[in-house]
Each structure stands twice: as C-alpha cells, then as structure tokens.
Design an enzyme around this catalytic site. Structure first.
Site, short mmCIF file in Angstrom:
data_model
loop_
_atom_site.label_atom_id
_atom_site.label_comp_id
_atom_site.label_asym_id
_atom_site.label_seq_id
_atom_site.Cartn_x
_atom_site.Cartn_y
_atom_site.Cartn_z
N LYS A 108 0.85 -1.19 0.00
CA LYS A 108 0.00 0.00 0.00
C LYS A 108 0.89 1.24 0.00
CE LYS A 108 -2.45 1.56 3.63
NZ LYS A 108 -2.21 3.01 3.66
N ASP B 115 -3.42 4.40 -1.85
CA ASP B 115 -4.32 4.82 -0.77
C ASP B 115 -4.21 6.33 -0.57
OD1 ASP B 115 -5.90 4.89 1.56
OD2 ASP B 115 -4.24 4.23 2.85
N LYS C 215 -7.06 8.28 -0.70
CA LYS C 215 -8.34 8.67 -0.07
C LYS C 215 -8.87 9.99 -0.65
CE LYS C 215 -7.23 6.55 4.42
NZ LYS C 215 -5.79 6.30 4.29
N ASP D 187 -13.07 15.14 -2.94
CA ASP D 187 -13.08 16.42 -3.66
C ASP D 187 -14.38 16.46 -4.46
OD1 ASP D 187 -12.21 18.78 -5.06
OD2 ASP D 187 -10.14 18.14 -4.78
N THR E 256 -10.17 4.42 10.89
CA THR E 256 -10.07 3.56 12.08
C THR E 256 -9.48 4.31 13.28
OG1 THR E 256 -8.09 2.70 11.00
CG2 THR E 256 -10.00 1.29 11.00
N ARG F 42 2.70 -0.43 10.79
CA ARG F 42 3.77 -0.38 11.79
C ARG F 42 4.16 -1.71 12.41
NH1 ARG F 42 0.94 4.86 14.17
NH2 ARG F 42 -0.75 3.73 13.17
O1 C5P Z 1 0.65 1.30 10.95
P1 C5P Z 1 -0.78 0.84 10.79
O2 C5P Z 1 -0.91 -0.67 10.74
O3 C5P Z 1 -1.69 1.49 11.80
O4 C5P Z 1 -1.20 1.38 9.34
C1 C5P Z 1 -2.51 1.35 8.87
C2 C5P Z 1 -2.54 1.91 7.48
O5 C5P Z 1 -3.86 1.88 6.98
C3 C5P Z 1 -2.07 3.35 7.37
O6 C5P Z 1 -1.34 3.44 6.14
C4 C5P Z 1 -3.33 4.18 7.28
O7 C5P Z 1 -3.17 5.31 6.46
C5 C5P Z 1 -4.28 3.20 6.60
N1 C5P Z 1 -5.72 3.39 6.90
C6 C5P Z 1 -6.23 3.38 8.18
N2 C5P Z 1 -7.58 3.58 8.39
C7 C5P Z 1 -8.40 3.76 7.35
C8 C5P Z 1 -7.89 3.76 6.04
C9 C5P Z 1 -6.53 3.55 5.85
O8 C5P Z 1 -5.49 3.16 9.14
N3 C5P Z 1 -9.70 3.90 7.54
#
Ligand code: C5P
Length: 232
Positions: free
Chosen positions: A34, A61, A63, A66, A118, A209
């Site tokens: 991603k 991603d 998002k 607009d 999230t 992460r």
């Molecule tokens: O590091 P972590 O596992 O929290 O990363 C989650 C990834 O998913 C990040 O790149 C974040 O931008 C993306 N994301 C998210 N919640 C959403 C959509 C995308 O955490 N609703």
C-alpha cells in the site's frame, strides 16, 4: 485466496530508499503493497510504476475527497498507473462516488471507499458534527458506496460483520487497524487481531507499523500470516 494474498503491507516510510528496502525484504512474503500519501508525496507515481513493473500488486491509498469531476480524474490517473486498488472517502458523498465508479475501467483496478477512519471514535466524530454512533455511520456509508457501485470499503475489523450483512458477500472489505496480540495500538482506536479480522469476514488486511517497524519485517509478516492461516 491464501493468507499471503490477503496481507497488504502499508509502506508508510518517508523515502523511496526505505520503501525499496522494505519491498526487497517483503516481496514474495506478502500479497500487496500500500502506497499512501506520505510515500506518494516523497516518491510520486514513479515509485508506483516501478512496483507495478516488478510484478507487485499496489493499493494506492490517497483517499480522494473532492468534487466529483476532480475525483473522477484522480481515479483515472491512478488506474493508468496499473494499481490494483484505489480509494476515495465515502464522506465525499454519493455523486462523488458515482463519478469515481464511472471513471473505472471494466477490468483491473478496483475502487474502495473509506467509511470511517479507524482512528476515529465517537468523540472525534462528534467534534466534526457527525452525531451518529460509529457503527450506524459505517453502515450508512457502506450502503451509500454500494449504491454508487463502488467495489468495496475500507473499514475497521470490528465493523466487518455489519458491512457483510448490509452489502453482501461479494462486496470487498479491506481492514486496517490490525494489531497482533500484545502489539501497540498506536493511533488506531478500533483495532483487532489478524485472526479476529479474518474470522469477522475481512477480505484483505492492511498492516503497517507492526511489520515495517519490526527489527525483522519479513519475520513479523510471517508470524501474522501464521496467525491468519490459523484463523481460516
Ligand atoms: O501502521 P498501521 O498498521 O496502523 O497502518 C494502517 C494503514 O492503513 C495506514 O497506512 C493508514 O493510512 C491506513 N488506513 C487506516 N484507516 C483507514 C484507512 C486507511 O489506518 N480507515
């Protein structure tokens, strides 16, 4: 679909060099990479093209949120990069999602809508004037995306069952906010373990992460894959 194809790693790093190092270690171990706004801002479409050229699947991603015409153009540009997934914010509304869906090619890239980030909880939603509880809002936005002919949604693992119930089994559900047992939650307010997300019915799991900050990212990804296989 096997566990590997369901695991998407978020390349949330500041430089193309760090992204390349992660891809070297994780190619063949995970199913998709991603690219989000941090890496896209640093490395741009060239990096996306390079990943696609080496045979990797990419979720772009960014998002988009607009006016409909602008989002349709942005989605078209993403599709031309050859990515597998691209996303918009469902909060951009029905007309925006319809314009995005209308800009998709017949085959290839699939379009997702982010329901509620999230990292949000009921307090942070109220602050921006969204008075629904999280689950009602997710349900409302998932149904709106479905009606606009979007292919699926990005949502918290905790909301997968209600989305499946509202939109059926063919609607793609992609879940970030994945944390193996014992891992730090970071800024994710509505997280779940990989096994719980799969059991709830998620199609793809996005993990950042817990993998990219691990001393051995491939080992961390393999441990998550084992947990996913155990849940199947
Ligand atoms: O590091 P972590 O596992 O929290 O990363 C989650 C990834 O998913 C990040 O790149 C974040 O931008 C993306 N994301 C998210 N919640 C959403 C959509 C995308 O955490 N609703």
């Amino acid at each position: 679909m096997n566990a590997r194809d369901r695991l998407v790693v978020a390349l949330d790093v500041p430089t193309p060099e760090e992204a390349a190092a992660l891809v070297e270690r994780l190619a063949g171990v995970v199913g998709m990479f991603k690219v989000g706004s941090q890496l896209f801002g640093a490395a741009g479409p060239e990096l996306v093209r390079a990943l696609v050229a080496r045979g990797e699947k990419v979720f772009l991603d960014l998002k988009y949120h607009d006016i409909p015409n602008t989002v349709a153009g942005a989605v078209s540009a993403a599709c031309r990069l050859g990515v597998s997934l691209v996303d918009v914010h469902a909060l951009g509304g029905r007309a925006m999602m319809e314009a995005a869906a209308g800009a998709m090619p017949a085959m290839g890239t699939r379009l997702l809508a982010v329901t509620v980030l999230t990292s949000h909880d009921v307090g942070s939603l109220a602050e921006v004037g969204l008075a629904d509880d999280v689950t009602s809002l997710v349900r409302r936005l998932a149904l709106l995306a479905y009606a606009a002919e979007v292919d699926g949604v990005v949502a918290s693992p905790q909301e997968v069952p209600l989305i499946r119930e509202a939109c059926g089994k063919d609607f793609l559900v992609v879940t970030p906010g994945i944390r193996p047992a014992g891992a730090r939650a970071d800024d994710q307010a509505r997280a779940a373990t990989p096994a719980a997300a799969l059991k709830a019915g998620a199609d793809l799991l996005v993990v950042g992460r817990p993998i990219i900050e691990a001393a051995d990212p491939a080992a961390s990804a393999r441990a998550i894959l084992r947990e996913m296989e155990g849940a199947a």
